[in-house]
Design a protein around this motif. Structure first.
Motif, PDB file in Angstrom:
ATOM      1  N   SER A   1       0.810  -1.225   0.000  1.00  0.00           N
ATOM      2  CA  SER A   1       0.000   0.000   0.000  1.00  0.00           C
ATOM      3  C   SER A   1       0.839   1.269   0.000  1.00  0.00           C
ATOM      4  O   SER A   1       0.296   2.360  -0.147  1.00  0.00           O
ATOM      5  CB  SER A   1      -0.936  -0.001   1.208  1.00  0.00           C
ATOM      6  OG  SER A   1      -0.195  -0.039   2.406  1.00  0.00           O
TER       7      SER A   1
ATOM      8  N   CYS B   1       3.816   3.215  -5.401  1.00  0.00           N
ATOM      9  CA  CYS B   1       3.178   3.445  -6.691  1.00  0.00           C
ATOM     10  C   CYS B   1       3.309   2.162  -7.511  1.00  0.00           C
ATOM     11  O   CYS B   1       4.314   1.460  -7.430  1.00  0.00           O
ATOM     12  CB  CYS B   1       3.873   4.567  -7.451  1.00  0.00           C
ATOM     13  SG  CYS B   1       3.406   6.212  -6.944  1.00  0.00           S
TER      14      CYS B   1
ATOM     15  N   ILE C   1      -0.739   4.077 -10.897  1.00  0.00           N
ATOM     16  CA  ILE C   1      -1.696   4.361  -9.844  1.00  0.00           C
ATOM     17  C   ILE C   1      -0.950   4.711  -8.571  1.00  0.00           C
ATOM     18  O   ILE C   1       0.104   4.131  -8.268  1.00  0.00           O
ATOM     19  CB  ILE C   1      -2.646   3.151  -9.649  1.00  0.00           C
ATOM     20  CG1 ILE C   1      -3.799   3.483  -8.717  1.00  0.00           C
ATOM     21  CG2 ILE C   1      -1.878   1.926  -9.167  1.00  0.00           C
ATOM     22  CD1 ILE C   1      -4.919   2.437  -8.766  1.00  0.00           C
ATOM     23  N   SER C   2      -1.479   5.666  -7.827  1.00  0.00           N
ATOM     24  CA  SER C   2      -0.838   6.114  -6.590  1.00  0.00           C
ATOM     25  C   SER C   2      -1.026   5.072  -5.492  1.00  0.00           C
ATOM     26  O   SER C   2      -1.898   4.198  -5.599  1.00  0.00           O
ATOM     27  CB  SER C   2      -1.438   7.445  -6.156  1.00  0.00           C
ATOM     28  OG  SER C   2      -2.820   7.298  -5.891  1.00  0.00           O
TER      29      SER C   2
ATOM     30  N   GLY D   1      -2.453   5.034  -2.625  1.00  0.00           N
ATOM     31  CA  GLY D   1      -3.799   4.913  -2.092  1.00  0.00           C
ATOM     32  C   GLY D   1      -4.842   4.623  -3.144  1.00  0.00           C
ATOM     33  O   GLY D   1      -6.000   4.375  -2.824  1.00  0.00           O
ATOM     34  N   GLY D   2      -4.421   4.667  -4.399  1.00  0.00           N
ATOM     35  CA  GLY D   2      -5.351   4.400  -5.483  1.00  0.00           C
ATOM     36  C   GLY D   2      -6.184   5.598  -5.894  1.00  0.00           C
ATOM     37  O   GLY D   2      -7.018   5.500  -6.790  1.00  0.00           O
ATOM     38  N   GLY D   3      -5.950   6.743  -5.245  1.00  0.00           N
ATOM     39  CA  GLY D   3      -6.790   7.889  -5.536  1.00  0.00           C
ATOM     40  C   GLY D   3      -6.451   8.610  -6.820  1.00  0.00           C
ATOM     41  O   GLY D   3      -7.259   9.379  -7.344  1.00  0.00           O
ATOM     42  N   ARG D   4      -5.257   8.372  -7.330  1.00  0.00           N
ATOM     43  CA  ARG D   4      -4.846   9.039  -8.560  1.00  0.00           C
ATOM     44  C   ARG D   4      -4.334   8.002  -9.552  1.00  0.00           C
ATOM     45  O   ARG D   4      -3.638   7.056  -9.178  1.00  0.00           O
ATOM     46  CB  ARG D   4      -3.744  10.060  -8.278  1.00  0.00           C
ATOM     47  CG  ARG D   4      -4.189  11.262  -7.458  1.00  0.00           C
ATOM     48  CD  ARG D   4      -3.046  12.259  -7.326  1.00  0.00           C
ATOM     49  NE  ARG D   4      -1.897  11.678  -6.654  1.00  0.00           N
ATOM     50  CZ  ARG D   4      -0.644  12.023  -6.902  1.00  0.00           C
ATOM     51  NH1 ARG D   4      -0.359  12.896  -7.842  1.00  0.00           N
ATOM     52  NH2 ARG D   4       0.340  11.470  -6.221  1.00  0.00           N
ATOM     53  N   THR D   5      -4.686   8.230 -10.810  1.00  0.00           N
ATOM     54  CA  THR D   5      -4.223   7.378 -11.891  1.00  0.00           C
ATOM     55  C   THR D   5      -3.849   8.243 -13.080  1.00  0.00           C
ATOM     56  O   THR D   5      -4.377   9.359 -13.241  1.00  0.00           O
ATOM     57  CB  THR D   5      -5.318   6.385 -12.336  1.00  0.00           C
ATOM     58  OG1 THR D   5      -6.482   7.122 -12.731  1.00  0.00           O
ATOM     59  CG2 THR D   5      -5.686   5.415 -11.215  1.00  0.00           C
TER      60      THR D   5
ATOM     61  N   SER E   1      -6.419  -0.669 -11.625  1.00  0.00           N
ATOM     62  CA  SER E   1      -7.009  -0.697 -10.293  1.00  0.00           C
ATOM     63  C   SER E   1      -6.170  -1.613  -9.410  1.00  0.00           C
ATOM     64  O   SER E   1      -5.276  -2.309  -9.895  1.00  0.00           O
ATOM     65  CB  SER E   1      -8.457  -1.194 -10.346  1.00  0.00           C
ATOM     66  OG  SER E   1      -8.517  -2.524 -10.821  1.00  0.00           O
TER      67      SER E   1
ATOM     68  N   ASN F   1      -5.703  -3.615  -2.321  1.00  0.00           N
ATOM     69  CA  ASN F   1      -4.640  -3.605  -1.319  1.00  0.00           C
ATOM     70  C   ASN F   1      -4.727  -4.794  -0.370  1.00  0.00           C
ATOM     71  O   ASN F   1      -3.710  -5.272   0.130  1.00  0.00           O
ATOM     72  CB  ASN F   1      -4.677  -2.304  -0.528  1.00  0.00           C
ATOM     73  CG  ASN F   1      -4.135  -1.123  -1.323  1.00  0.00           C
ATOM     74  OD1 ASN F   1      -3.611  -1.296  -2.426  1.00  0.00           O
ATOM     75  ND2 ASN F   1      -4.273   0.070  -0.774  1.00  0.00           N
TER      76      ASN F   1
END
Length: 124
Positions: free
Chosen positions: A30, A33, A51-52, A54-58, A71, A74
């Motif tokens: 987690s 990147c 993907i970042s 935390g998954g908040g940015r792609t 996607s 985690n």
């Protein structure tokens, strides 16, 4: 140590779909990147999507926007790439990569850890 194992590649006809998976181990997933990259014969490796932590940015390469979705889960330490509307020009070896000192980028040189790759072949 960091281990990345890709799966899900195969041969499909143009317009078809595939979902690639990348199972990660050996590190705190987690916090890294993650990215998908590809390399066709005779071509340089190129970034497809990243993907970042935390998954908040792609971010996506222009050539795959609207067709591919990156996607991650985690809880399973697994990265995915859903590929729809595949084209013959998507044919390549696809690699999963990880980096803990990351800025969201499609540049392969920014990623330190790599899997062995999974082949995707799209026929017309």
């Amino acid at each position: 140590q960091v281990q990345l194992v890709e799966s899900g590649g195969g041969s499909v006809q143009a317009g078809g779909s595939l979902r690639l998976s990348c199972a990660a181990s050996g590190y705190t997933y987690s916090r890294y990147c993650m990215g998908w990259f590809r390399q066709a014969p005779g071509m340089q490796r190129e970034g497809v999507a990243t993907i970042s932590p935390g998954g908040g940015r792609t971010i996506y390469a222009d050539s795959v926007k609207g067709r591919f979705t990156i996607s991650q889960d985690n809880a399973k330490n697994t990265l995915y790439l859903q590929m729809n509307s595949l084209k013959p020009e998507d044919t390549a070896m696809y690699y999963c990569a990880a980096e803990n000192n990351c800025s969201l980028t499609l540049r392969p040189g920014a990623f330190a850890y790599w899997g062995q790759g999974t082949q995707v072949t799209v026929s017309s």
